[in-house]
Design a protein around this motif. Structure first.
Motif, PDB file in Angstrom:
ATOM      1  N   GLN A  76     -15.857  23.616  31.416  1.00  0.00           N
ATOM      2  CA  GLN A  76     -16.709  24.296  30.524  1.00  0.00           C
ATOM      3  C   GLN A  76     -15.846  25.279  29.758  1.00  0.00           C
ATOM      4  O   GLN A  76     -15.313  26.122  30.538  1.00  0.00           O
ATOM      5  N   GLY A  95     -25.035  13.496  28.372  1.00  0.00           N
ATOM      6  CA  GLY A  95     -24.909  14.554  28.710  1.00  0.00           C
ATOM      7  C   GLY A  95     -25.478  14.843  30.179  1.00  0.00           C
ATOM      8  O   GLY A  95     -26.465  14.451  30.762  1.00  0.00           O
ATOM      9  N   ASP A 137     -21.834  23.387  25.275  1.00  0.00           N
ATOM     10  CA  ASP A 137     -22.640  23.536  26.477  1.00  0.00           C
ATOM     11  C   ASP A 137     -22.865  22.277  27.568  1.00  0.00           C
ATOM     12  O   ASP A 137     -23.424  22.448  28.484  1.00  0.00           O
ATOM     13  N   ASN A 138     -22.422  21.149  26.911  1.00  0.00           N
ATOM     14  CA  ASN A 138     -22.571  19.894  27.912  1.00  0.00           C
ATOM     15  C   ASN A 138     -21.368  18.939  27.567  1.00  0.00           C
ATOM     16  O   ASN A 138     -20.591  19.324  26.656  1.00  0.00           O
ATOM     17  N   VAL A 164     -28.212  19.959  33.745  1.00  0.00           N
ATOM     18  CA  VAL A 164     -27.766  21.385  34.261  1.00  0.00           C
ATOM     19  C   VAL A 164     -28.216  21.548  35.745  1.00  0.00           C
ATOM     20  O   VAL A 164     -27.282  22.177  36.336  1.00  0.00           O
ATOM     21  N   ARG A 186     -25.757  19.585  37.842  1.00  0.00           N
ATOM     22  CA  ARG A 186     -24.565  20.330  37.760  1.00  0.00           C
ATOM     23  C   ARG A 186     -24.637  21.687  38.715  1.00  0.00           C
ATOM     24  O   ARG A 186     -23.615  21.872  39.473  1.00  0.00           O
TER      25      ARG A 186
END
Length: 304
Positions: A137, A169, A120-121, A172, A175
């Motif tokens: 990803q 990381g 996920d990261n 989100v 990102r």
């Protein structure tokens, strides 16, 4: 992930290594825009699809191990994680980019780090903090991938010590809101052997009979599926010259009602195109021949 209070673009990024500097929105980041422009003129999604598939094939090493599924219990988690490391070199090769320190490469004269995750990261190393990264990803269970271009400001990385290499990381929110999407979810081709039942796999990958008969079984089981070269290496794992055995199949397959086409041959590409199928060099397909009365020929029993 630990809680992170994000500073928006316009605020100051306190990075002791790079020095204090302004957090930039993508539209205001000239270097980011230069890299984005360079990539926009290239088929990035297609390139990453090929690069990821090649990286997975490299890690599985089917020609020696007989493995064809990265999610198999036979594959160590560390091997799955190593797909990202191989992917970096595949991307450099496909785009003809130089290997250049302190990051991975230079694009339009700008240092860029190439990161990928099957989770996920991403693990952003210290040398890439506040630098431009291509973050990919890969979702193996859903057979898809997507990528972003982002400046990995330290203020947008999760705080704390990170892992033992001090990698952190990417948040989100950063990102999703302060990056440039390079392409949306894109399908990742599935190894055709994954469409087989356990019983069919046991027959195709058995030590006996020989490669030709087992490959012929595979063609019957996977009729209509495009089969890349690497699959033949997997079926012939540990054996000599499996591609030569594959080429010997055409006449034998024809006797059993199958037309075998290979994209390496112009004639085969033309025959496939006439049926609405695009075959690239190294790809194979078996198609059912019609019998004289117009019905499909009967599939032979290959289980014995």
């Amino acid at each position: 992930m630990p809680r992170l209070i994000l500073l928006p673009p316009g605020e100051t990024c306190a990075n002791s290594d790079a020095g204090e500097h302004q957090l930039l929105a993508p539209a205001d980041d000239n270097e980011l825009q230069s890299v984005a422009t360079w990539l926009s003129g290239r088929p990035v999604a297609e390139a990453y699809t090929d690069a990821i598939r090649n990286s997975i094939d490299y890690v599985l090493d089917g020609g020696r191990t007989g493995r064809f599924d990265l999610m198999s219990p036979e594959v160590h988690p560390g091997e799955r994680a190593s797909v990202g490391a191989k992917l970096e070199y595949e991307i450099l090769r496909i785009f003809e980019l130089p290997k250049s320190k302190p990051l991975d490469t230079l694009i339009a004269g700008v240092p860029v780090d190439i990161k990928a995750t099957v989770g996920d990261n991403w693990a952003i190393p210290t040398e890439a903090h506040c630098q431009i990264c291509i973050c990919t990803q890969i979702q193996l269970k859903k057979n898809r991938h997507r990528s972003w271009l982002v400046r990995a400001h330290r203020s947008w990385l999760y705080r704390g010590k990170g892992n033992k290499d001090q990698k952190r990381g990417l948040a989100v929110h950063a990102r999703d809101h302060w990056s440039i999407p390079l392409y949306d979810w894109t399908e990742l081709p599935v190894n055709p052997l994954r469409f087989l039942t356990d019983e069919q796999v046991s027959q195709v990958l058995a030590k006996k009979p020989g490669q030709v008969r087992r490959m012929l079984k595979m063609f019957h089981f996977l009729e209509g599926h495009i089969i890349p070269r690497n699959v033949f290496l997997t079926v012939g794992a540990g054996k000599q010259d499996p591609m030569r055995r594959a080429r010997q199949l055409r006449d034998l397959a024809a006797q059993e009602g199958l037309t075998v086409l290979c994209g390496t041959w112009v004639e085969s590409r033309d025959q496939a195109a006439a049926r609405g199928i695009t075959l690239r060099p190294g790809e194979w397909i078996a198609l059912r021949e019609a019998s004289d009365d117009g019905t499909e020929a009967t599939t032979l029993d290959l289980t014995s």
